[in-house]
Design a protein around this motif. Structure first.
Motif, PDB file in Angstrom:
ATOM      1  N   LEU A   5       0.834  -1.196   0.000  1.00  0.00           N
ATOM      2  CA  LEU A   5       0.000   0.000   0.000  1.00  0.00           C
ATOM      3  C   LEU A   5       0.870   1.248   0.000  1.00  0.00           C
ATOM      4  O   LEU A   5       0.617   2.195  -0.752  1.00  0.00           O
ATOM      5  CB  LEU A   5      -0.939   0.008   1.215  1.00  0.00           C
ATOM      6  N   LYS A   6       1.884   1.245   0.828  1.00  0.00           N
ATOM      7  CA  LYS A   6       2.791   2.386   0.910  1.00  0.00           C
ATOM      8  C   LYS A   6       3.441   2.658  -0.451  1.00  0.00           C
ATOM      9  O   LYS A   6       3.490   3.802  -0.903  1.00  0.00           O
ATOM     10  CB  LYS A   6       3.847   2.127   1.968  1.00  0.00           C
ATOM     11  N   LYS A   7       3.916   1.605  -1.106  1.00  0.00           N
ATOM     12  CA  LYS A   7       4.531   1.732  -2.425  1.00  0.00           C
ATOM     13  C   LYS A   7       3.537   2.292  -3.435  1.00  0.00           C
ATOM     14  O   LYS A   7       3.858   3.172  -4.229  1.00  0.00           O
ATOM     15  CB  LYS A   7       5.018   0.357  -2.889  1.00  0.00           C
ATOM     16  N   SER A   8       2.335   1.776  -3.394  1.00  0.00           N
ATOM     17  CA  SER A   8       1.288   2.220  -4.310  1.00  0.00           C
ATOM     18  C   SER A   8       0.967   3.700  -4.109  1.00  0.00           C
ATOM     19  O   SER A   8       0.882   4.460  -5.073  1.00  0.00           O
ATOM     20  CB  SER A   8       0.039   1.372  -4.103  1.00  0.00           C
ATOM     21  N   LEU A   9       0.804   4.104  -2.870  1.00  0.00           N
ATOM     22  CA  LEU A   9       0.437   5.494  -2.596  1.00  0.00           C
ATOM     23  C   LEU A   9       1.582   6.467  -2.844  1.00  0.00           C
ATOM     24  O   LEU A   9       1.346   7.632  -3.160  1.00  0.00           O
ATOM     25  CB  LEU A   9      -0.102   5.625  -1.177  1.00  0.00           C
ATOM     26  N   LEU A  10       2.815   5.990  -2.733  1.00  0.00           N
ATOM     27  CA  LEU A  10       3.948   6.857  -3.058  1.00  0.00           C
ATOM     28  C   LEU A  10       4.020   7.142  -4.564  1.00  0.00           C
ATOM     29  O   LEU A  10       4.657   8.097  -4.985  1.00  0.00           O
ATOM     30  CB  LEU A  10       5.259   6.258  -2.553  1.00  0.00           C
ATOM     31  N   GLN A  11       3.348   6.321  -5.349  1.00  0.00           N
ATOM     32  CA  GLN A  11       3.269   6.544  -6.795  1.00  0.00           C
ATOM     33  C   GLN A  11       2.142   7.518  -7.152  1.00  0.00           C
ATOM     34  O   GLN A  11       1.984   7.883  -8.311  1.00  0.00           O
ATOM     35  CB  GLN A  11       3.054   5.212  -7.529  1.00  0.00           C
ATOM     36  N   PRO A  13       0.477  10.586  -8.087  1.00  0.00           N
ATOM     37  CA  PRO A  13       1.082  11.787  -8.657  1.00  0.00           C
ATOM     38  C   PRO A  13       0.547  13.110  -8.096  1.00  0.00           C
ATOM     39  O   PRO A  13       1.222  14.126  -8.160  1.00  0.00           O
ATOM     40  CB  PRO A  13       0.772  11.672 -10.146  1.00  0.00           C
ATOM     41  N   ASP A  14      -0.677  13.086  -7.541  1.00  0.00           N
ATOM     42  CA  ASP A  14      -1.266  14.364  -7.142  1.00  0.00           C
ATOM     43  C   ASP A  14      -2.144  14.306  -5.890  1.00  0.00           C
ATOM     44  O   ASP A  14      -2.635  15.336  -5.439  1.00  0.00           O
ATOM     45  CB  ASP A  14      -2.097  14.937  -8.288  1.00  0.00           C
ATOM     46  N   GLY A  15      -2.350  13.145  -5.322  1.00  0.00           N
ATOM     47  CA  GLY A  15      -3.184  13.016  -4.126  1.00  0.00           C
ATOM     48  C   GLY A  15      -4.505  12.314  -4.360  1.00  0.00           C
ATOM     49  O   GLY A  15      -5.174  11.902  -3.418  1.00  0.00           O
ATOM     50  N   LEU A  16      -4.898  12.163  -5.619  1.00  0.00           N
ATOM     51  CA  LEU A  16      -6.182  11.530  -5.917  1.00  0.00           C
ATOM     52  C   LEU A  16      -6.239  10.085  -5.436  1.00  0.00           C
ATOM     53  O   LEU A  16      -7.239   9.670  -4.838  1.00  0.00           O
ATOM     54  CB  LEU A  16      -6.491  11.595  -7.416  1.00  0.00           C
ATOM     55  N   LEU A  17      -5.179   9.323  -5.654  1.00  0.00           N
ATOM     56  CA  LEU A  17      -5.183   7.922  -5.213  1.00  0.00           C
ATOM     57  C   LEU A  17      -5.309   7.819  -3.693  1.00  0.00           C
ATOM     58  O   LEU A  17      -6.036   6.963  -3.177  1.00  0.00           O
ATOM     59  CB  LEU A  17      -3.913   7.202  -5.670  1.00  0.00           C
ATOM     60  N   THR A  18      -4.632   8.699  -2.989  1.00  0.00           N
ATOM     61  CA  THR A  18      -4.699   8.693  -1.525  1.00  0.00           C
ATOM     62  C   THR A  18      -6.100   9.099  -1.069  1.00  0.00           C
ATOM     63  O   THR A  18      -6.672   8.482  -0.167  1.00  0.00           O
ATOM     64  CB  THR A  18      -3.630   9.627  -0.932  1.00  0.00           C
ATOM     65  N   ILE A  32      -4.224   3.982  10.222  1.00  0.00           N
ATOM     66  CA  ILE A  32      -3.144   4.496   9.375  1.00  0.00           C
ATOM     67  C   ILE A  32      -3.472   5.886   8.816  1.00  0.00           C
ATOM     68  O   ILE A  32      -2.791   6.371   7.908  1.00  0.00           O
ATOM     69  CB  ILE A  32      -2.804   3.522   8.222  1.00  0.00           C
ATOM     70  N   MET A  33      -4.503   6.530   9.362  1.00  0.00           N
ATOM     71  CA  MET A  33      -4.927   7.835   8.848  1.00  0.00           C
ATOM     72  C   MET A  33      -3.782   8.850   8.878  1.00  0.00           C
ATOM     73  O   MET A  33      -3.620   9.630   7.938  1.00  0.00           O
ATOM     74  CB  MET A  33      -6.135   8.367   9.628  1.00  0.00           C
ATOM     75  N   SER A  34      -2.991   8.829   9.919  1.00  0.00           N
ATOM     76  CA  SER A  34      -1.884   9.771  10.005  1.00  0.00           C
ATOM     77  C   SER A  34      -0.909   9.589   8.842  1.00  0.00           C
ATOM     78  O   SER A  34      -0.452  10.569   8.238  1.00  0.00           O
ATOM     79  CB  SER A  34      -1.161   9.596  11.340  1.00  0.00           C
ATOM     80  N   GLU A  35      -0.617   8.359   8.500  1.00  0.00           N
ATOM     81  CA  GLU A  35       0.277   8.085   7.372  1.00  0.00           C
ATOM     82  C   GLU A  35      -0.368   8.473   6.043  1.00  0.00           C
ATOM     83  O   GLU A  35       0.307   8.982   5.139  1.00  0.00           O
ATOM     84  CB  GLU A  35       0.661   6.611   7.347  1.00  0.00           C
ATOM     85  N   LEU A  36      -1.668   8.249   5.925  1.00  0.00           N
ATOM     86  CA  LEU A  36      -2.374   8.638   4.712  1.00  0.00           C
ATOM     87  C   LEU A  36      -2.360  10.156   4.548  1.00  0.00           C
ATOM     88  O   LEU A  36      -2.125  10.667   3.449  1.00  0.00           O
ATOM     89  CB  LEU A  36      -3.811   8.110   4.735  1.00  0.00           C
TER      90      LEU A  36
END
Length: 125
Positions: A5-11, A13-18, A32-36
């Protein structure tokens, strides 16, 4: 947060995936809200999805997500230099009549004070 998940969200590009992850897993991602939120702040350069996430979390549960909302608002103030998203944010969080209570709100909420100042800069001579 698991590594995939971390790898995916680091990809992201603009915040939409997160943002979509938060919206699709609300209630199940609180631990994990803080990390998100940190990821959102890292990848969203304009503040668009940072503002959207703050508004969404406020609509869902403003008390439970108060810390995340505050952090997102603070980041949005820095990111939204063109003031595209802050007007919607201020009315969502503090109501459409926020200007009528600006002095009181500014005294008790630093994020409000900063947004209000950004939206209503002091007039020079």
């Amino acid at each position: 947060m698991d590594q995939d998940l971390k790898k995916s969200l680091l990809q992201d590009p603009d915040g939409l995936l997160t943002y979509e992850y938060i919206a699709n897993h609300i209630g199940g991602c609180d631990e994990i809200m803080s990390e998100l939120v940190d990821n959102m702040i890292l990848v969203d350069s304009t503040g668009q999805f940072t503002v959207s996430a703050a508004r969404y979390l406020y609509a869902i549960d403003p008390e439970n997500y108060a810390g995340a909302i505050s952090k997102l608002i603070s980041a949005a103030i820095e990111k939204d230099r063109e003031r595209r998203y802050l007007p919607d944010l201020v009315t969502t969080i503090w109501g459409t009549d926020y200007a009528e209570h600006a002095e009181e709100l500014s005294a008790k909420d630093d994020n409000f004070r900063r947004i209000y100042k950004r939206l209503n800069p002091p007039q020079g001579l």
